[in-house]
Design an enzyme around this catalytic site. Sequence first.
Site, PDB file in Angstrom:
ATOM      1  N   LYS A 232       0.864  -1.172   0.000  1.00 37.77           N
ATOM      2  CA  LYS A 232       0.000   0.000   0.000  1.00 37.77           C
ATOM      3  C   LYS A 232       0.902   1.223   0.000  1.00 37.77           C
ATOM      4  O   LYS A 232       1.583   1.526   0.984  1.00 37.77           O
ATOM      5  CB  LYS A 232      -0.924   0.010   1.218  1.00 37.77           C
ATOM      6  CG  LYS A 232      -1.898   1.196   1.221  1.00 37.77           C
ATOM      7  CD  LYS A 232      -2.819   1.117   2.430  1.00 37.77           C
ATOM      8  CE  LYS A 232      -3.803   2.278   2.445  1.00 37.77           C
ATOM      9  NZ  LYS A 232      -4.694   2.230   3.628  1.00 37.77           N
TER      10      LYS A 232
ATOM     11  N   LYS B  16      -2.006  -1.652  -3.833  1.00 38.50           N
ATOM     12  CA  LYS B  16      -2.856  -0.462  -3.822  1.00 38.50           C
ATOM     13  C   LYS B  16      -1.968   0.785  -3.846  1.00 38.50           C
ATOM     14  O   LYS B  16      -1.051   0.868  -3.022  1.00 38.50           O
ATOM     15  CB  LYS B  16      -3.724  -0.471  -2.556  1.00 38.50           C
ATOM     16  CG  LYS B  16      -4.670   0.720  -2.417  1.00 38.50           C
ATOM     17  CD  LYS B  16      -5.466   0.625  -1.117  1.00 38.50           C
ATOM     18  CE  LYS B  16      -6.424   1.798  -0.985  1.00 38.50           C
ATOM     19  NZ  LYS B  16      -7.204   1.762   0.263  1.00 38.50           N
TER      20      LYS B  16
END
Length: 332
Positions: A203, A255
């Site tokens: 992330k 992500k």
Amino acid sequence: MTVYGSFPGSRPRRLRTTPAMRRMVAETRLHPADLILPAFVREGVSEPVPIGAMPGVVQHSLDTLRKAAVEAREAGVSGIMLFGVPEDAKKDAAGTAGTDPDGILQVAVRAVKEEVGDDLVVMSDLCLDEYTDHGHCGVLDADGRVDNDATLERYAEMAQVQADAGVHVVGPSGMMDGQVGVVRDALDTIGKEDVAILAYTAKYSSAFYGPFREAVASSLKGDRTSYQQDPANLRESLRELALDLEEGADMVMVKPAGPYLDVLAKVAESVDVPVAAYQISGEYAMVEAAAEKGWIERDKAILETLTGIRRAGAKMILTYWATEAAQKLARG
């Protein structure tokens, strides 16, 4: 005419002549079951609240969330990832609304499970940022830094209340070291061995999260660069990947999706567990804004971005277009 190599005998364009031909030889196929719908539910509202930076996306009431879940199921979408938006007055330094059994996210999980049962995979965001008055993904120490190990204790509590609410999958997203292992232990301790973990493995600290801040009514002060990953790094993601798998992750995720397709491809090549990618709010907003200006063809752009993410190796794609895209795919 000068002839080079195997031309004119070899003509790749023969396989592009008609829609049926292109469909037959397509190397990547996007299916409704590949899609997961992220959804926001806001405490204390009776009508959905539009999110200005994300046209077409709303903060749901419990009633409209139920309807959205049914619509996603009927479109063939596989899952729904829930984010709770508590009342501002309930935010505090420890994010206690996130571990309240009657907090908005737990209430939402129960509502969706009542509506769709096991027909849709119900997932929950496991992070404190929506619930803290400082907007960070964990509790802060005396110097104002996110305290990794103290935060893990809170994540363990969150995992247990979410599991008790009936969630199928928890998604620890705070990028704390050790979070997957702590969550796994917390779930197993209360007999919730069947609850799966979707690890937010890579992330990144991205500029494309901007609209999400509005979506969850974030109270963030400062930034998250001390715990989210540096956009410059790829090998670091593989280290995070190895750790998450060792700690018991059932699925892993990259992500954002679009700016990190190289990372996604590398992760997908490296594992034998399902790989997800999250097409985040800024990616959504860019397409919608450009389409509103008439600069791109919206529907084609949506499916092209999703196909690119699938081609890079994502088996599951979290996208705010999930239901709409699934309906388009079903129509062919």
